[in-house]
Scaffold this motif. Structure first.
Motif, PDB file in Angstrom:
ATOM      1  N   ARG A 284       0.827  -1.199   0.000  1.00 50.67           N
ATOM      2  CA  ARG A 284       0.000   0.000   0.000  1.00 50.67           C
ATOM      3  C   ARG A 284       0.872   1.263   0.000  1.00 50.67           C
ATOM      4  N   VAL A 285       2.059   1.188   0.581  1.00 47.22           N
ATOM      5  CA  VAL A 285       2.972   2.341   0.544  1.00 47.22           C
ATOM      6  C   VAL A 285       3.360   2.658  -0.906  1.00 47.22           C
ATOM      7  N   ASP A 286       3.648   1.612  -1.686  1.00 50.04           N
ATOM      8  CA  ASP A 286       3.950   1.820  -3.105  1.00 50.04           C
ATOM      9  C   ASP A 286       2.770   2.495  -3.800  1.00 50.04           C
ATOM     10  N   TYR A 287       1.574   2.001  -3.514  1.00 48.13           N
ATOM     11  CA  TYR A 287       0.361   2.564  -4.133  1.00 48.13           C
ATOM     12  C   TYR A 287       0.213   4.039  -3.780  1.00 48.13           C
ATOM     13  N   GLU A 288       0.372   4.382  -2.510  1.00 51.87           N
ATOM     14  CA  GLU A 288       0.194   5.772  -2.096  1.00 51.87           C
ATOM     15  C   GLU A 288       1.226   6.681  -2.762  1.00 51.87           C
ATOM     16  N   MET A 289       2.453   6.183  -2.934  1.00 51.33           N
ATOM     17  CA  MET A 289       3.498   7.000  -3.541  1.00 51.33           C
ATOM     18  C   MET A 289       3.290   7.152  -5.043  1.00 51.33           C
ATOM     19  N   LEU A 290       2.758   6.115  -5.710  1.00 52.24           N
ATOM     20  CA  LEU A 290       2.572   6.161  -7.160  1.00 52.24           C
ATOM     21  C   LEU A 290       1.258   6.819  -7.563  1.00 52.24           C
ATOM     22  N   ARG A 291       0.281   6.864  -6.637  1.00 51.30           N
ATOM     23  CA  ARG A 291      -1.042   7.376  -7.003  1.00 51.30           C
ATOM     24  C   ARG A 291      -0.973   8.833  -7.471  1.00 51.30           C
ATOM     25  N   ALA A 292      -0.344   9.707  -6.681  1.00 50.90           N
ATOM     26  CA  ALA A 292      -0.253  11.121  -7.059  1.00 50.90           C
ATOM     27  C   ALA A 292       0.548  11.294  -8.348  1.00 50.90           C
ATOM     28  N   PHE A 293       1.572  10.479  -8.523  1.00 52.18           N
ATOM     29  CA  PHE A 293       2.398  10.555  -9.725  1.00 52.18           C
ATOM     30  C   PHE A 293       1.564  10.253 -10.964  1.00 52.18           C
ATOM     31  N   VAL A 294       0.823   9.140 -10.939  1.00 58.02           N
ATOM     32  CA  VAL A 294       0.030   8.745 -12.104  1.00 58.02           C
ATOM     33  C   VAL A 294      -1.136   9.708 -12.319  1.00 58.02           C
ATOM     34  N   ASP A 295      -1.748  10.186 -11.226  1.00 56.68           N
ATOM     35  CA  ASP A 295      -2.804  11.197 -11.355  1.00 56.68           C
ATOM     36  C   ASP A 295      -2.296  12.408 -12.134  1.00 56.68           C
ATOM     37  N   ALA A 296      -1.084  12.856 -11.787  1.00 55.41           N
ATOM     38  CA  ALA A 296      -0.516  14.024 -12.455  1.00 55.41           C
ATOM     39  C   ALA A 296      -0.219  13.741 -13.925  1.00 55.41           C
ATOM     40  N   VAL A 297       0.230  12.521 -14.232  1.00 50.20           N
ATOM     41  CA  VAL A 297       0.508  12.157 -15.622  1.00 50.20           C
ATOM     42  C   VAL A 297      -0.780  12.146 -16.439  1.00 50.20           C
ATOM     43  N   LEU A 298      -1.830  11.519 -15.906  1.00 54.13           N
ATOM     44  CA  LEU A 298      -3.106  11.456 -16.624  1.00 54.13           C
ATOM     45  C   LEU A 298      -3.697  12.851 -16.807  1.00 54.13           C
ATOM     46  N   GLY A 299      -3.628  13.679 -15.758  1.00 51.87           N
ATOM     47  CA  GLY A 299      -4.138  15.038 -15.876  1.00 51.87           C
ATOM     48  C   GLY A 299      -3.357  15.862 -16.879  1.00 51.87           C
ATOM     49  N   GLY A 300      -2.029  15.712 -16.868  1.00 53.93           N
ATOM     50  CA  GLY A 300      -1.193  16.449 -17.808  1.00 53.93           C
ATOM     51  C   GLY A 300      -1.380  16.013 -19.245  1.00 53.93           C
ATOM     52  N   ALA A 301      -1.853  14.764 -19.447  1.00 54.47           N
ATOM     53  CA  ALA A 301      -2.075  14.254 -20.802  1.00 54.47           C
ATOM     54  C   ALA A 301      -3.459  14.602 -21.329  1.00 54.47           C
ATOM     55  N   GLY A 302      -4.280  15.260 -20.508  1.00 58.01           N
ATOM     56  CA  GLY A 302      -5.596  15.668 -20.969  1.00 58.01           C
ATOM     57  C   GLY A 302      -6.741  14.811 -20.485  1.00 58.01           C
ATOM     58  N   PHE A 303      -6.450  13.760 -19.715  1.00 56.95           N
ATOM     59  CA  PHE A 303      -7.511  12.921 -19.163  1.00 56.95           C
ATOM     60  C   PHE A 303      -7.921  13.517 -17.812  1.00 56.95           C
ATOM     61  N   GLU A 304      -8.607  14.633 -17.856  1.00 56.06           N
ATOM     62  CA  GLU A 304      -8.851  15.442 -16.667  1.00 56.06           C
ATOM     63  C   GLU A 304      -9.651  14.697 -15.596  1.00 56.06           C
ATOM     64  N   GLU A 305     -10.605  13.849 -16.013  1.00 63.47           N
ATOM     65  CA  GLU A 305     -11.474  13.187 -15.047  1.00 63.47           C
ATOM     66  C   GLU A 305     -10.917  11.844 -14.580  1.00 63.47           C
ATOM     67  N   ALA A 306      -9.813  11.421 -15.164  1.00 68.27           N
ATOM     68  CA  ALA A 306      -9.213  10.137 -14.776  1.00 68.27           C
ATOM     69  C   ALA A 306      -8.449  10.304 -13.472  1.00 68.27           C
ATOM     70  N   ARG A 307      -8.844   9.555 -12.466  1.00 67.28           N
ATOM     71  CA  ARG A 307      -8.182   9.612 -11.174  1.00 67.28           C
ATOM     72  C   ARG A 307      -8.021   8.201 -10.623  1.00 67.28           C
ATOM     73  N   ILE A 308      -6.917   7.971  -9.913  1.00 71.32           N
ATOM     74  CA  ILE A 308      -6.651   6.660  -9.333  1.00 71.32           C
ATOM     75  C   ILE A 308      -7.463   6.506  -8.049  1.00 71.32           C
TER      76      ILE A 308
END
Length: 298
Positions: A109-133
């Motif tokens: 779960r520590v890995d998940y918590e650390m990667l969640r914000a990272f992937v959220d930012a990648v998806l948001g930056g790519a234009g998938f505004e509503e995609a959230r982990i």
């Protein structure tokens, strides 16, 4: 847990607005490199961009042991191999880029918590505004049960770190450019051999009495003996949740053969099925008897 219950569970997630296919890969590549540099000061080069329609039987490529599968609202999946997860986590914690990909290990779960914000930012930056982990899986056999109905597009790209290691990332998102054929009401799909194998996997369930938010200033001042009120909560009602806090069923707290038990009352999106646990005597739990200066152990 039946496939229909899992479908009802993932159907509650909001729809993901998909970017145009011809620009999505470039946008994801740029977002990956920018977020890695801005969040962690880590140089990453994205290459081998591609997009395809994943097969139903194996939507995600075999990523080997230790892969982490992040659940995206709307039924999508972000699949990260162990090498990518381990490298990013080690660098984020130590500031040192390992000489090679760390040894595969089970994601936590520590890995998940650390990667969640990272992937959220990648998806948001790519234009998938509503995609959230909103959750994660570690067993690839249950991935397609958490994906929803589709159709999907699989976005593929490789991340090359400065130490020379290359890790392939796959992001599956609903294809909003075409409509899926609606499933007839009440139709049940006969399980295949793969379905039966996946149904044998364990699924982590949580029985939740209440969730609430509180200011950090208040939480930091809580001490032994404090009483925290659950405003408006009926402590006799229980929600059964899984896959990133997605509710599956609701029930009443009670006792059965001397043990605490839950009588299932309603499956989300279905009619009441109140006899799933026969013999459970439900109860309205009384307010706890709290003595001043004493803590409640739960």
């Amino acid at each position: 847990m039946t496939q229909s219950v899992l479908r009802r569970m993932v159907a509650q997630r909001a729809a993901v607005a998909s970017a145009p296919v011809e620009t999505a890969e470039t946008s994801l590549a740029l977002a990956l490199m920018q977020v890695a540099q801005m969040q962690h000061g880590l140089g990453v080069t994205a290459r081998d961009l591609g997009v395809d329609v994943p097969p139903d039987v194996a939507p995600v490529s075999d990523m080997g042991a230790g892969a982490l599968f992040l659940l995206v609202k709307g039924g999508g999946i972000c699949a990260l191999p162990s090498g990518f997860v381990g490298t990013l986590v080690v660098f984020a914690l130590t500031g040192i880029l390992p000489a090679g990909a760390p040894e595969p290990r089970a994601p936590t779960r520590v890995d998940y918590e650390m990667l969640r914000a990272f992937v959220d930012a990648v998806l948001g930056g790519a234009g998938f505004e509503e995609a959230r982990i909103d959750g994660f899986l570690t067993d690839p056999r249950v991935v397609r049960f958490a994906m929803g109905q589709g159709p999907f597009l699989r976005h593929r790209l490789s991340a090359e770190f400065e130490n020379g290691t290359v890790e392939q990332i796959e992001i599956l998102l609903p294809d909003r450019s075409r409509d899926a054929d609606p499933e007839p009401a009440g139709a049940e799909v006969a399980p295949s051999g793969d379905d039966l194998a996946a149904l044998g996997c364990s699924v982590e369930m949580e029985a939740i009495l209440s969730r609430f938010r509180a200011p950090v200033s208040a939480v930091s001042n809580w001490a032994v003996g404090d009483t925290i009120a659950l405003s408006g909560a009926d402590v006799g009602d229980v929600a059964l949740e899984t896959f990133g806090h997605a509710p599956v069923m609701h029930g009443r707290l009670g006792r059965w053969r001397g043990d605490r038990a839950i009588r299932i009352a309603v499956a989300d999106g279905a009619k009441a099925i109140g006899d799933d646990i026969s013999g459970v005597q439900t109860e309205n739990a009384p307010a706890p008897d709290v003595a001043p200066g004493r803590a409640i152990a739960t």
